[in-house]
Design an enzyme around this catalytic site. Structure first.
Site, PDB file in Angstrom:
ATOM      1  N   ASN A  54      13.555   7.285  -9.669  1.00 45.26           N
ATOM      2  CA  ASN A  54      13.926   6.646  -8.411  1.00 45.26           C
ATOM      3  C   ASN A  54      12.857   5.732  -7.853  1.00 45.26           C
ATOM      4  O   ASN A  54      13.139   4.922  -6.963  1.00 45.26           O
ATOM      5  CB  ASN A  54      14.296   7.702  -7.359  1.00 45.26           C
ATOM      6  CG  ASN A  54      13.229   8.748  -7.153  1.00 45.26           C
ATOM      7  OD1 ASN A  54      12.928   9.522  -8.068  1.00 45.26           O
ATOM      8  ND2 ASN A  54      12.646   8.807  -5.969  1.00 45.26           N
TER       9      ASN A  54
ATOM     10  N   SER B  50      10.766  12.768  -3.729  1.00 43.21           N
ATOM     11  CA  SER B  50      10.061  11.514  -3.489  1.00 43.21           C
ATOM     12  C   SER B  50      10.974  10.478  -2.864  1.00 43.21           C
ATOM     13  O   SER B  50      10.485   9.495  -2.286  1.00 43.21           O
ATOM     14  CB  SER B  50       9.462  10.961  -4.785  1.00 43.21           C
ATOM     15  OG  SER B  50      10.459  10.801  -5.775  1.00 43.21           O
TER      16      SER B  50
ATOM     17  N   CYS C  43      18.184   3.806  -4.270  1.00 44.51           N
ATOM     18  CA  CYS C  43      17.731   4.438  -5.511  1.00 44.51           C
ATOM     19  C   CYS C  43      18.805   5.324  -6.142  1.00 44.51           C
ATOM     20  O   CYS C  43      18.884   5.431  -7.368  1.00 44.51           O
ATOM     21  CB  CYS C  43      16.458   5.234  -5.278  1.00 44.51           C
ATOM     22  SG  CYS C  43      16.546   6.421  -3.923  1.00 44.51           S
TER      23      CYS C  43
ATOM     24  N   THR D 154       0.799  -1.223   0.000  1.00 48.37           N
ATOM     25  CA  THR D 154       0.000   0.000   0.000  1.00 48.37           C
ATOM     26  C   THR D 154       0.831   1.273   0.000  1.00 48.37           C
ATOM     27  O   THR D 154       0.282   2.369  -0.023  1.00 48.37           O
ATOM     28  CB  THR D 154      -0.948   0.023   1.210  1.00 48.37           C
ATOM     29  OG1 THR D 154      -0.174  -0.098   2.405  1.00 48.37           O
ATOM     30  CG2 THR D 154      -1.945  -1.116   1.142  1.00 48.37           C
ATOM     31  N   GLY D 155       2.157   1.150   0.045  1.00 52.44           N
ATOM     32  CA  GLY D 155       3.017   2.328   0.032  1.00 52.44           C
ATOM     33  C   GLY D 155       3.265   2.848  -1.373  1.00 52.44           C
ATOM     34  O   GLY D 155       2.799   2.285  -2.370  1.00 52.44           O
ATOM     35  N   ALA D 156       4.035   3.931  -1.480  1.00 56.11           N
ATOM     36  CA  ALA D 156       4.285   4.569  -2.775  1.00 56.11           C
ATOM     37  C   ALA D 156       5.045   3.644  -3.722  1.00 56.11           C
ATOM     38  O   ALA D 156       4.656   3.464  -4.879  1.00 56.11           O
ATOM     39  CB  ALA D 156       5.056   5.872  -2.572  1.00 56.11           C
ATOM     40  N   VAL D 157       6.130   3.032  -3.243  1.00 51.11           N
ATOM     41  CA  VAL D 157       6.872   2.107  -4.090  1.00 51.11           C
ATOM     42  C   VAL D 157       6.044   0.858  -4.361  1.00 51.11           C
ATOM     43  O   VAL D 157       6.062   0.308  -5.457  1.00 51.11           O
ATOM     44  CB  VAL D 157       8.229   1.750  -3.450  1.00 51.11           C
ATOM     45  CG1 VAL D 157       8.946   0.669  -4.234  1.00 51.11           C
ATOM     46  CG2 VAL D 157       9.112   2.997  -3.381  1.00 51.11           C
TER      47      VAL D 157
ATOM     48  N   ARG E 194      19.703  17.436  -2.445  1.00 53.73           N
ATOM     49  CA  ARG E 194      18.257  17.345  -2.691  1.00 53.73           C
ATOM     50  C   ARG E 194      17.826  18.551  -3.514  1.00 53.73           C
ATOM     51  O   ARG E 194      18.205  19.686  -3.204  1.00 53.73           O
ATOM     52  CB  ARG E 194      17.509  17.308  -1.372  1.00 53.73           C
ATOM     53  CG  ARG E 194      16.076  16.845  -1.483  1.00 53.73           C
ATOM     54  CD  ARG E 194      15.940  15.362  -1.731  1.00 53.73           C
ATOM     55  NE  ARG E 194      16.265  14.564  -0.575  1.00 53.73           N
ATOM     56  CZ  ARG E 194      16.175  13.237  -0.540  1.00 53.73           C
ATOM     57  NH1 ARG E 194      15.789  12.572  -1.638  1.00 53.73           N
ATOM     58  NH2 ARG E 194      16.491  12.557   0.548  1.00 53.73           N
TER      59      ARG E 194
ATOM     60  N   ARG F 102      -3.188  -1.965   9.941  1.00 55.24           N
ATOM     61  CA  ARG F 102      -4.172  -0.905   9.690  1.00 55.24           C
ATOM     62  C   ARG F 102      -4.575  -0.821   8.219  1.00 55.24           C
ATOM     63  O   ARG F 102      -5.582  -0.193   7.888  1.00 55.24           O
ATOM     64  CB  ARG F 102      -3.658   0.442  10.185  1.00 55.24           C
ATOM     65  CG  ARG F 102      -2.505   1.038   9.408  1.00 55.24           C
ATOM     66  CD  ARG F 102      -2.185   2.442   9.926  1.00 55.24           C
ATOM     67  NE  ARG F 102      -1.019   3.013   9.289  1.00 55.24           N
ATOM     68  CZ  ARG F 102       0.221   2.856   9.707  1.00 55.24           C
ATOM     69  NH1 ARG F 102       0.463   2.099  10.780  1.00 55.24           N
ATOM     70  NH2 ARG F 102       1.236   3.425   9.079  1.00 55.24           N
TER      71      ARG F 102
ATOM     72  N   HIS G 265      15.940  10.906  -9.936  1.00 54.05           N
ATOM     73  CA  HIS G 265      17.257  11.345  -9.481  1.00 54.05           C
ATOM     74  C   HIS G 265      18.172  11.582 -10.678  1.00 54.05           C
ATOM     75  O   HIS G 265      18.084  10.883 -11.698  1.00 54.05           O
ATOM     76  CB  HIS G 265      17.908  10.282  -8.598  1.00 54.05           C
ATOM     77  CG  HIS G 265      17.265  10.099  -7.260  1.00 54.05           C
ATOM     78  ND1 HIS G 265      16.324  10.953  -6.738  1.00 54.05           N
ATOM     79  CD2 HIS G 265      17.465   9.131  -6.312  1.00 54.05           C
ATOM     80  CE1 HIS G 265      15.961  10.534  -5.544  1.00 54.05           C
ATOM     81  NE2 HIS G 265      16.635   9.429  -5.263  1.00 54.05           N
TER      82      HIS G 265
END
Length: 392
Positions: free
Chosen positions: A369, A201, A171, A53-56, A289, A81, A296
């Site tokens: 990335n 990100s 990354c 469920t995460g971004a990656v 950054r 959760r 990247h």
């Protein structure tokens, strides 16, 4: 990346090597029980995605849906959760399960996109059940019994995994190492000096959210003309960064390490050495950054054992799997994050021979990335293992 749902990574299939691998064949993988090995060969392997469920994880589900359908069941796992959520993978709506020992039953390969501490606890649990773990955290990257794999560079290393775990590089390293691996195979890399320009990100959803908020705060203003005016405009909410990101660059990524180095800079050094099989490679990195959402970029000074030419480097890079050469500065053609984002390859441009050293090249590289820098490389490793398990 930083945790987004409690199971997001802390960072940030090509079965053949590129121009021959510089690494030796480290021998066979740890053998599975004969009965299980026979069963695996007779069916498609089952895959678990931990941190789905995460971004990656979301990018990974998209990649699994785009690439060849080599999988049996694809089981989605996340924190308690997030259990019960429905996500779509390969066109099928699939319920997310809570991370627990029993979710690895009948699983052959598990992709972990979770924080270091979650991987450190749960990857050995999965491996003890006969699962081959591909881990995207930093928990095992420096472990000598865990291979650190980039399929275009050192695919054979994935077969030697005494702990049942394969590590996915950071990354930043992944944004450049495919191109450098191809050049190393031809010329022999001896020294590497890089500066990274890292997208927000890489610091997770919080990094993206704070940059978008800050851009709204400075848009349409005359800010950026006097000391501190941007900082006053964006206020105290700097998110995961030590300074404003809008209208700014920040010469810091990662955590503070000995002698002023950052963890991101040391990852570039240590991971490049391990992937290329060059434990004494001289490496210096400065990680910066920049106000880019995703992708990247790095400037690279690479010194080799043999004399290099731009024409020779172009020929190697143009033929290298996973690399796109985009190098016509006279026509304004070179890679930029705005053009590379959402694509899979490492893009290379601005290739020049160093003015004062015939053994060195200067180049500029870009890589998404979240794709090759995380999800895609993990998927490619899983495909290598799947081919091994099924004998294909």
């Amino acid at each position: 990346m930083t945790p987004a749902d409690g199971l997001m990574p802390a960072a940030d299939g090509l079965p053949a090597s590129v121009h021959g691998s510089p690494l030796p064949d480290n021998g066979p993988a740890a053998a599975a029980p004969a009965g299980r090995a026979d069963a695996r060969a007779a069916r498609k392997p089952n895959l678990a995605v931990v941190g789905a469920t995460g971004a990656v994880g979301g990018v990974l589900l998209g990649i699994l849906s785009e690439r060849a359908d080599i999988w049996g069941e694809v089981r989605l796992i996340a924190s308690p959760r997030s259990a019960g959520r429905k996500l779509t993978v390969r066109g099928a709506e699939t319920e997310v399960l809570a991370l627990a020992e029993e979710v690895f039953d009948d699983i052959d390969i598990a992709l972990f996109d979770v924080p270091d501490e979650v991987s450190a606890r749960w990857a050995p649990v999965a491996a003890a059940k006969g699962v081959v773990v591909v881990d995207n955290s930093a928990a095992f990257r420096t472990d000598p019994d865990v291979p650190l794999v980039v399929p275009e560079v050192n695919a054979r290393a994935a077969r030697a995994r005494p702990r049942g775990i394969i590590a996915n590089p950071n990354c930043t390293t992944l944004s450049m190492i495919v191109a450098l691996g191809a050049l190393h195979a031809e010329y022999g890399l001896s020294e590497l000096i890089v500066s990274s320009y890292q997208a927000v990100s890489g610091a997770g959803k919080a990094g993206v959210d704070v940059l978008r908020s800050q851009l709204s705060a400075v848009s349409g203003t005359e800010l950026g003309t006097t000391p501190g005016d941007v900082r006053r405009a964006v206020g105290d909410d700097l998110g995961p960064f030590p300074a404003p990101m809008a209208l700014n660059v920040v010469p810091w990524a990662g955590s503070l390490q000995e002698d002023g180095w950052s963890s991101e800079e040391l990852k570039v050094r240590n991971e490049s050495r391990k992937i290329l099989g060059l434990p004494d490679l001289r490496v210096a990195a400065t990680c910066v950054r920049v106000p880019v959402i995703t992708t990247h970029s790095l400037t690279v000074h690479a010194r080799f054992e043999r004399e290099v030419t731009v024409a020779g480097a172009h020929e190697i890079l143009a033929a290298a799997p996973g690399v796109v050469l985009c190098d016509a500065p006279e026509e304004g053609e070179y890679p930029t994050p705005a053009d590379v984002v959402g694509t899979d390859p490492t893009w290379v441009g601005r290739v020049r021979r160093s003015l004062d050293d015939p053994l060195a090249l200067e180049l500029f590289v870009c890589g998404d990335n979240l794709r090759k820098g995380a999800a895609l490389n993990a998927a490619q490793i899983a495909e290598l293992v799947a081919a091994e398990l099924t004998g294909h």
